[in-house]
Design an enzyme around this catalytic site. Structure first.
Site, mmCIF file in Angstrom:
data_model
loop_
_atom_site.group_PDB
_atom_site.id
_atom_site.type_symbol
_atom_site.label_atom_id
_atom_site.label_comp_id
_atom_site.label_asym_id
_atom_site.label_seq_id
_atom_site.Cartn_x
_atom_site.Cartn_y
_atom_site.Cartn_z
ATOM 1 N N CYS A 12 0.870 -1.185 0.000
ATOM 2 C CA CYS A 12 0.000 0.000 0.000
ATOM 3 C C CYS A 12 0.903 1.230 0.000
ATOM 4 O O CYS A 12 2.124 1.126 0.155
ATOM 5 C CB CYS A 12 -0.873 -0.015 1.242
ATOM 6 S SG CYS A 12 0.113 0.067 2.735
ATOM 7 N N HIS A 86 3.842 1.829 10.862
ATOM 8 C CA HIS A 86 2.893 1.652 11.974
ATOM 9 C C HIS A 86 2.926 2.780 12.994
ATOM 10 O O HIS A 86 2.013 2.929 13.787
ATOM 11 C CB HIS A 86 3.242 0.383 12.764
ATOM 12 C CG HIS A 86 3.017 -0.884 12.032
ATOM 13 N ND1 HIS A 86 1.912 -1.098 11.261
ATOM 14 C CD2 HIS A 86 3.733 -2.030 11.986
ATOM 15 C CE1 HIS A 86 1.978 -2.324 10.761
ATOM 16 N NE2 HIS A 86 3.073 -2.898 11.177
ATOM 17 N N HIS A 136 -1.051 -5.197 18.626
ATOM 18 C CA HIS A 136 -0.452 -4.761 17.368
ATOM 19 C C HIS A 136 0.305 -3.443 17.560
ATOM 20 O O HIS A 136 -0.191 -2.536 18.237
ATOM 21 C CB HIS A 136 -1.553 -4.585 16.313
ATOM 22 C CG HIS A 136 -1.014 -4.422 14.923
ATOM 23 N ND1 HIS A 136 -0.483 -3.227 14.479
ATOM 24 C CD2 HIS A 136 -0.896 -5.286 13.899
ATOM 25 C CE1 HIS A 136 -0.073 -3.385 13.231
ATOM 26 N NE2 HIS A 136 -0.318 -4.638 12.859
ATOM 27 N N GLU A 138 0.739 -0.906 15.751
ATOM 28 C CA GLU A 138 0.016 0.318 15.365
ATOM 29 C C GLU A 138 -0.911 0.768 16.498
ATOM 30 O O GLU A 138 -0.990 1.956 16.825
ATOM 31 C CB GLU A 138 -0.812 0.089 14.086
ATOM 32 C CG GLU A 138 -1.510 1.364 13.626
ATOM 33 C CD GLU A 138 -2.604 1.123 12.596
ATOM 34 O OE1 GLU A 138 -2.356 0.423 11.610
ATOM 35 O OE2 GLU A 138 -3.715 1.641 12.811
ATOM 36 N N SER A 232 1.515 -10.374 9.701
ATOM 37 C CA SER A 232 0.809 -9.252 9.082
ATOM 38 C C SER A 232 -0.684 -9.359 9.379
ATOM 39 O O SER A 232 -1.362 -10.278 8.922
ATOM 40 C CB SER A 232 1.068 -9.275 7.569
ATOM 41 O OG SER A 232 0.042 -8.599 6.902
ATOM 42 N N SER A 233 -1.168 -8.398 10.142
ATOM 43 C CA SER A 233 -2.577 -8.480 10.558
ATOM 44 C C SER A 233 -3.507 -8.298 9.360
ATOM 45 O O SER A 233 -4.537 -8.955 9.244
ATOM 46 C CB SER A 233 -2.841 -7.457 11.660
ATOM 47 O OG SER A 233 -3.727 -6.472 11.275
ATOM 48 N N SER A 276 1.862 -5.515 2.987
ATOM 49 C CA SER A 276 3.312 -5.486 3.162
ATOM 50 C C SER A 276 4.004 -6.553 2.308
ATOM 51 O O SER A 276 5.144 -6.925 2.558
ATOM 52 C CB SER A 276 3.649 -5.666 4.642
ATOM 53 O OG SER A 276 2.843 -6.668 5.211
#
Ligand code: SF4
Length: 293
Positions: A12, A86, A136, A138, A232-233, A276
């Site tokens: 992204c 993040h 997480h 972030e 990777s969530s 990612s």
């Protein structure tokens, strides 16, 4: 048999920007550190490590570092720490500044926006509700910009249990990669409780687009392949969504994990990838399926 890539898949905007920042900084010849892995993709991190980029694993490790020792005698060799997409809690940013590190902030602007919202709203006395995964980075970062009461919720059950106090104003935000439908549902639970305050949908467009296009493709595909890092969530969420539409959904990190056996009846193989996942990996998988089946 057709192999089709989801309309939106892979890096992204924010991740590309952060990864590009690291590669640019490598060119300076300085020692480069990232605070935590730059993205949740082991392949990218391994490649950067090969080029000398070191990962600072924790706050304690950061505290034990000394910028004077990090640097060599020559100015050009001084170390630079890059903050990943993040973002980090304000406390970490303060430590970096106080210690005098050279710091490049590659926090995604969409995440930075959430930091500003929660800082402003908590300064005005609101209780911040973050809908997301509490473990997480972030979410830890967002939490670290709140100056008052803050609650992180991830499930419907947790939302049901939350006690709304009539005298308290809330500000509800979301982790950028949270599932949009789940977010809406949790907001509805709060609405039923008659909460007082504001909701800011901070789910990133890139996430929504990836989720929407993955779902549309999985609904048509006989087999679906989701590519992304183990941690990777957003990839895990893509997998969750695709599995709901297509019973034969595979979650792989690299081509090595793919052990496909496709029956003749398979007409469409769909591929998607987390935010990612680098293009190189997506192309490898796409080519492999095209050539071998
Ligand atoms: Fe930024 Fe969205 Fe990418 Fe997260 S998913 S890094 S918010 S562009």
């Amino acid at each position: 048999m057709e192999v089709r890539l989801a309309e939106c898949a892979g890096f992204c905007f924010g991740v590309k920007r952060a990864v590009d920042t690291v590669y640019e900084q490598i060119k300076t010849g300085k020692t480069i550190y990232t605070y935590g892995p730059i993205v949740h993709n082991e392949e990218v991190v391994k490649d950067l490590e090969k080029q000398g980029v070191r990962v600072i694993g924790s706050r304690e490790e950061l505290l034990s570092m000394n910028p004077e020792k990090v640097s060599d005698d020559q100015e050009a060799k001084k170390g630079t720490i890059i903050i990943r997409a993040h973002g980090v809690p304000r406390e970490i940013q303060n430590i970096l500044e106080q210690k005098g590190f050279e710091c490049v902030d590659a926090t995604c602007p969409f995440v930075k926006r959430i930091h500003r919202i929660v800082e402003k709203e908590s300064n005005s006395g609101k209780h911040i509700i973050i809908i997301g995964n509490p473990g997480h980075p972030e979410v830890e970062g967002i939490r670290g910009w709140c100056n008052g009461p803050v609650t992180v919720l991830e499930t419907y059950k947790e939302a049901e249990k939350f006690e709304v106090k009539p005298e308290e104003e809330l500000c509800i935000v979301s982790q950028t990669t949270f599932n949009y439908n789940k977010f809406q549902h949790i907001v509805e639970i709060f609405e039923k409780k008659g909460y007082n305050g504001t909701v800011v949908n901070t789910i990133c467009n890139a996430t929504e687009e990836r989720q929407r296009s993955a779902k549309a493709l999985a609904a048509q595909a006989d087999v679906m392949i989701v590519i992304g890092g183990r941690h990777s969530s957003n990839t895990r969420k893509l997998y969750e969504i695709c599995s709901g539409e297509c019973a034969q959904t595979y979650y792989i990190q690299t081509l090595d994990d793919l052990h496909l056996e496709l029956p003749k009846a398979v007409r469409l193989v769909g591929i998607t990838a987390g935010a990612s996942t680098p293009n190189k990996l997506i192309e490898e998988v796409q080519n492999y399926v095209r050539v071998n089946f």
